[in-house]
Design a protein around this motif. Sequence first.
Motif, PDB file in Angstrom:
ATOM      1  N   SER A   1      -4.066  -7.704 -16.368  1.00  0.00           N
ATOM      2  CA  SER A   1      -4.959  -9.160 -16.235  1.00  0.00           C
ATOM      3  C   SER A   1      -6.097  -9.047 -15.270  1.00  0.00           C
ATOM      4  O   SER A   1      -6.380 -10.333 -15.115  1.00  0.00           O
ATOM      5  CB  SER A   1      -3.780 -10.052 -15.911  1.00  0.00           C
ATOM      6  OG  SER A   1      -3.250  -9.968 -14.634  1.00  0.00           O
ATOM      7  N   GLY A   2      -6.452  -8.050 -14.970  1.00  0.00           N
ATOM      8  CA  GLY A   2      -7.602  -7.787 -13.931  1.00  0.00           C
ATOM      9  C   GLY A   2      -7.187  -7.420 -12.585  1.00  0.00           C
ATOM     10  O   GLY A   2      -6.023  -7.144 -12.319  1.00  0.00           O
ATOM     11  N   TRP A   3      -8.042  -6.857 -11.796  1.00  0.00           N
ATOM     12  CA  TRP A   3      -7.890  -6.338 -10.610  1.00  0.00           C
ATOM     13  C   TRP A   3      -7.503  -7.317  -9.495  1.00  0.00           C
ATOM     14  O   TRP A   3      -8.054  -8.204  -9.436  1.00  0.00           O
ATOM     15  CB  TRP A   3      -9.184  -5.551  -9.997  1.00  0.00           C
ATOM     16  CG  TRP A   3      -9.699  -4.392 -11.114  1.00  0.00           C
ATOM     17  CD1 TRP A   3     -10.508  -4.519 -12.075  1.00  0.00           C
ATOM     18  CD2 TRP A   3      -9.032  -3.075 -11.293  1.00  0.00           C
ATOM     19  NE1 TRP A   3     -10.501  -3.236 -12.781  1.00  0.00           N
ATOM     20  CE2 TRP A   3      -9.497  -2.347 -12.348  1.00  0.00           C
ATOM     21  CE3 TRP A   3      -7.808  -2.464 -10.497  1.00  0.00           C
ATOM     22  CZ2 TRP A   3      -9.360  -1.104 -12.585  1.00  0.00           C
ATOM     23  CZ3 TRP A   3      -7.685  -1.083 -10.969  1.00  0.00           C
ATOM     24  CH2 TRP A   3      -8.433  -0.639 -11.702  1.00  0.00           C
ATOM     25  N   PHE A   4      -6.642  -6.802  -8.639  1.00  0.00           N
ATOM     26  CA  PHE A   4      -6.512  -7.516  -7.426  1.00  0.00           C
ATOM     27  C   PHE A   4      -6.350  -6.748  -6.411  1.00  0.00           C
ATOM     28  O   PHE A   4      -5.561  -5.679  -6.728  1.00  0.00           O
ATOM     29  CB  PHE A   4      -5.378  -8.596  -7.561  1.00  0.00           C
ATOM     30  CG  PHE A   4      -4.215  -8.098  -7.681  1.00  0.00           C
ATOM     31  CD1 PHE A   4      -3.202  -7.746  -6.584  1.00  0.00           C
ATOM     32  CD2 PHE A   4      -3.550  -7.855  -9.122  1.00  0.00           C
ATOM     33  CE1 PHE A   4      -1.968  -7.499  -6.893  1.00  0.00           C
ATOM     34  CE2 PHE A   4      -2.277  -7.349  -9.188  1.00  0.00           C
ATOM     35  CZ  PHE A   4      -1.324  -7.038  -8.213  1.00  0.00           C
ATOM     36  N   PRO A   5      -6.766  -6.918  -4.984  1.00  0.00           N
ATOM     37  CA  PRO A   5      -6.837  -5.788  -3.956  1.00  0.00           C
ATOM     38  C   PRO A   5      -5.237  -5.987  -3.351  1.00  0.00           C
ATOM     39  O   PRO A   5      -4.402  -6.837  -3.336  1.00  0.00           O
ATOM     40  CB  PRO A   5      -7.641  -6.498  -2.836  1.00  0.00           C
ATOM     41  CG  PRO A   5      -7.630  -8.163  -3.056  1.00  0.00           C
ATOM     42  CD  PRO A   5      -7.436  -8.203  -4.781  1.00  0.00           C
ATOM     43  N   ILE A   6      -4.878  -4.804  -2.632  1.00  0.00           N
ATOM     44  CA  ILE A   6      -3.812  -4.487  -1.936  1.00  0.00           C
ATOM     45  C   ILE A   6      -4.197  -4.390  -0.462  1.00  0.00           C
ATOM     46  O   ILE A   6      -5.081  -3.994  -0.019  1.00  0.00           O
ATOM     47  CB  ILE A   6      -2.763  -3.459  -2.558  1.00  0.00           C
ATOM     48  CG1 ILE A   6      -2.886  -3.406  -3.803  1.00  0.00           C
ATOM     49  CG2 ILE A   6      -1.548  -3.157  -1.721  1.00  0.00           C
ATOM     50  CD1 ILE A   6      -1.832  -4.491  -4.458  1.00  0.00           C
TER      51      ILE A   6
ATOM     52  N   ILE B   1       0.892  -1.064   0.175  1.00  0.00           N
ATOM     53  CA  ILE B   1       0.046   0.053  -0.082  1.00  0.00           C
ATOM     54  C   ILE B   1       0.931   0.987   0.014  1.00  0.00           C
ATOM     55  O   ILE B   1       0.547   2.327  -0.407  1.00  0.00           O
ATOM     56  CB  ILE B   1      -0.986  -0.002   1.256  1.00  0.00           C
ATOM     57  CG1 ILE B   1      -2.020   1.102   1.081  1.00  0.00           C
ATOM     58  CG2 ILE B   1      -0.252   0.066   2.395  1.00  0.00           C
ATOM     59  CD1 ILE B   1      -2.997   0.698  -0.048  1.00  0.00           C
ATOM     60  N   SER B   2       2.058   1.134   0.688  1.00  0.00           N
ATOM     61  CA  SER B   2       3.114   2.477   0.405  1.00  0.00           C
ATOM     62  C   SER B   2       3.382   2.707  -0.792  1.00  0.00           C
ATOM     63  O   SER B   2       3.845   3.847  -1.002  1.00  0.00           O
ATOM     64  CB  SER B   2       4.100   2.030   1.566  1.00  0.00           C
ATOM     65  OG  SER B   2       4.792   1.089   1.292  1.00  0.00           O
ATOM     66  N   ASP B   3       3.498   1.697  -1.647  1.00  0.00           N
ATOM     67  CA  ASP B   3       4.178   1.822  -2.900  1.00  0.00           C
ATOM     68  C   ASP B   3       3.129   2.693  -3.847  1.00  0.00           C
ATOM     69  O   ASP B   3       3.341   3.236  -4.889  1.00  0.00           O
ATOM     70  CB  ASP B   3       4.248   0.471  -3.861  1.00  0.00           C
ATOM     71  CG  ASP B   3       5.538  -0.441  -3.006  1.00  0.00           C
ATOM     72  OD1 ASP B   3       6.390   0.469  -2.446  1.00  0.00           O
ATOM     73  OD2 ASP B   3       5.324  -1.416  -2.989  1.00  0.00           O
TER      74      ASP B   3
ATOM     75  N   THR C   1      -2.464   0.430 -13.172  1.00  0.00           N
ATOM     76  CA  THR C   1      -3.783   1.153 -13.017  1.00  0.00           C
ATOM     77  C   THR C   1      -4.326   0.900 -11.539  1.00  0.00           C
ATOM     78  O   THR C   1      -4.432   0.056 -11.261  1.00  0.00           O
ATOM     79  CB  THR C   1      -5.075   0.741 -14.027  1.00  0.00           C
ATOM     80  OG1 THR C   1      -4.491   0.915 -15.398  1.00  0.00           O
ATOM     81  CG2 THR C   1      -6.143   1.828 -13.724  1.00  0.00           C
ATOM     82  N   VAL C   2      -4.454   1.964 -10.546  1.00  0.00           N
ATOM     83  CA  VAL C   2      -4.865   1.980  -9.498  1.00  0.00           C
ATOM     84  C   VAL C   2      -6.308   2.351  -9.166  1.00  0.00           C
ATOM     85  O   VAL C   2      -6.675   3.508  -9.597  1.00  0.00           O
ATOM     86  CB  VAL C   2      -3.756   2.609  -8.534  1.00  0.00           C
ATOM     87  CG1 VAL C   2      -4.226   2.192  -6.958  1.00  0.00           C
ATOM     88  CG2 VAL C   2      -2.347   2.369  -8.777  1.00  0.00           C
TER      89      VAL C   2
ATOM     90  N   THR D   1      -9.257   2.130   0.431  1.00  0.00           N
ATOM     91  CA  THR D   1      -8.663   0.793   0.015  1.00  0.00           C
ATOM     92  C   THR D   1      -8.365   0.621  -1.525  1.00  0.00           C
ATOM     93  O   THR D   1      -8.838   1.742  -2.149  1.00  0.00           O
ATOM     94  CB  THR D   1      -9.583  -0.328   0.110  1.00  0.00           C
ATOM     95  OG1 THR D   1     -10.900   0.011  -0.738  1.00  0.00           O
ATOM     96  CG2 THR D   1     -10.281  -0.494   1.610  1.00  0.00           C
ATOM     97  N   ALA D   2      -7.400   0.008  -2.000  1.00  0.00           N
ATOM     98  CA  ALA D   2      -6.867   0.118  -3.198  1.00  0.00           C
ATOM     99  C   ALA D   2      -6.725  -1.444  -3.909  1.00  0.00           C
ATOM    100  O   ALA D   2      -6.677  -2.427  -3.376  1.00  0.00           O
ATOM    101  CB  ALA D   2      -5.531   0.540  -3.003  1.00  0.00           C
ATOM    102  N   GLU D   3      -7.071  -1.070  -5.139  1.00  0.00           N
ATOM    103  CA  GLU D   3      -6.833  -2.375  -6.186  1.00  0.00           C
ATOM    104  C   GLU D   3      -6.057  -1.783  -7.369  1.00  0.00           C
ATOM    105  O   GLU D   3      -5.952  -0.617  -7.738  1.00  0.00           O
ATOM    106  CB  GLU D   3      -8.233  -2.944  -6.733  1.00  0.00           C
ATOM    107  CG  GLU D   3      -9.226  -3.359  -5.635  1.00  0.00           C
ATOM    108  CD  GLU D   3     -10.609  -3.296  -6.163  1.00  0.00           C
ATOM    109  OE1 GLU D   3     -11.048  -4.270  -6.402  1.00  0.00           O
ATOM    110  OE2 GLU D   3     -11.378  -2.314  -6.392  1.00  0.00           O
ATOM    111  N   VAL D   4      -5.173  -3.023  -7.819  1.00  0.00           N
ATOM    112  CA  VAL D   4      -4.533  -2.530  -8.897  1.00  0.00           C
ATOM    113  C   VAL D   4      -4.561  -3.392 -10.115  1.00  0.00           C
ATOM    114  O   VAL D   4      -5.079  -4.558  -9.913  1.00  0.00           O
ATOM    115  CB  VAL D   4      -2.868  -2.768  -8.541  1.00  0.00           C
ATOM    116  CG1 VAL D   4      -2.566  -1.494  -7.730  1.00  0.00           C
ATOM    117  CG2 VAL D   4      -2.567  -4.165  -8.228  1.00  0.00           C
ATOM    118  N   ASP D   5      -4.262  -3.035 -11.179  1.00  0.00           N
ATOM    119  CA  ASP D   5      -4.549  -3.856 -12.473  1.00  0.00           C
ATOM    120  C   ASP D   5      -3.249  -3.761 -13.327  1.00  0.00           C
ATOM    121  O   ASP D   5      -2.931  -2.617 -13.741  1.00  0.00           O
ATOM    122  CB  ASP D   5      -5.636  -3.387 -13.511  1.00  0.00           C
ATOM    123  CG  ASP D   5      -5.887  -4.178 -14.549  1.00  0.00           C
ATOM    124  OD1 ASP D   5      -5.181  -5.116 -14.620  1.00  0.00           O
ATOM    125  OD2 ASP D   5      -6.948  -3.925 -15.403  1.00  0.00           O
TER     126      ASP D   5
END
Length: 262
Positions: free
Chosen positions: A221-226, A107-109, A155-156, A214-218
């Motif tokens: 290949s799709g979204w995944f949570p951090i 999350i700090s990134d 993408t965040v 809260t954050a998700e990244v792509d």
Amino acid sequence: MLTAVLAVAVLALLPAATGSTGCSDSALATGGCGVANDGTTLTITGTQERPGTSTDDSTSDRGDADPPADPSRRTPSDLCSPLGSRVGNCATAPVLPTVGVVPSITISDLEQFAPQAITTAAEPGDIGIAGMQTNFIAVAAEQTRTGTILGVPITVRFTPVAYDYRYGDGSTATLDAAGQTWAMLDQAQFTPTPTSHTYRNRGTFLADVDVRYTAEVDLGSGWFPIDGQLTTDGPAREIHILEARTALVAHTCLEHPAAAGC
């Protein structure tokens, strides 16, 4: 293994060999080489392997039929697995499974992509009455940012989940609502709302709100949570709290603007 012995009688008496004799090309081709010379007879021995022959010298394989082909015998291409082969003559290049490479992201990134901090507002007009409800509003919504991490396009997506209010009088509150105006809630002024606060004394207070996301990244290949939450620190805002006094009058200030207290 087939062993052939060739005895050659010579007409002339040859001297015995005094040392090792070199092999001829024909002797090398047989897979073995031996030369003996006793002065009257020259004896050459050699060995040669043939498919289907026995390794027992006492048994002749002359006239034996070749063994049947092994039905389980595989061609070189059959020996190639999807991950490659050590045979060295695979018909095609090894096919490796496709696995997405995901860099380790915390999350700090994602702080470089953080949403803009939110400034809270209080109604009516950042002014309140001591002992009465002051309604706070913090407008935050889902936001999407793009950029790169470790050279990888990313993408965040940030989603607000909590609001940490500091009202400036020592009171705090953590709420899950962004807040709405009294008009949007179809409520009268100074009535309680999910985000309202009551100041007990008059004065000027510095109020602010921190929004937690809260954050998700792509990575394509799709979204995944951090794991974790990212918090934005909102700037302080002055809230002026007045003291209200009541008096019985015969007319309102609209009816008599010059009346006492108007």
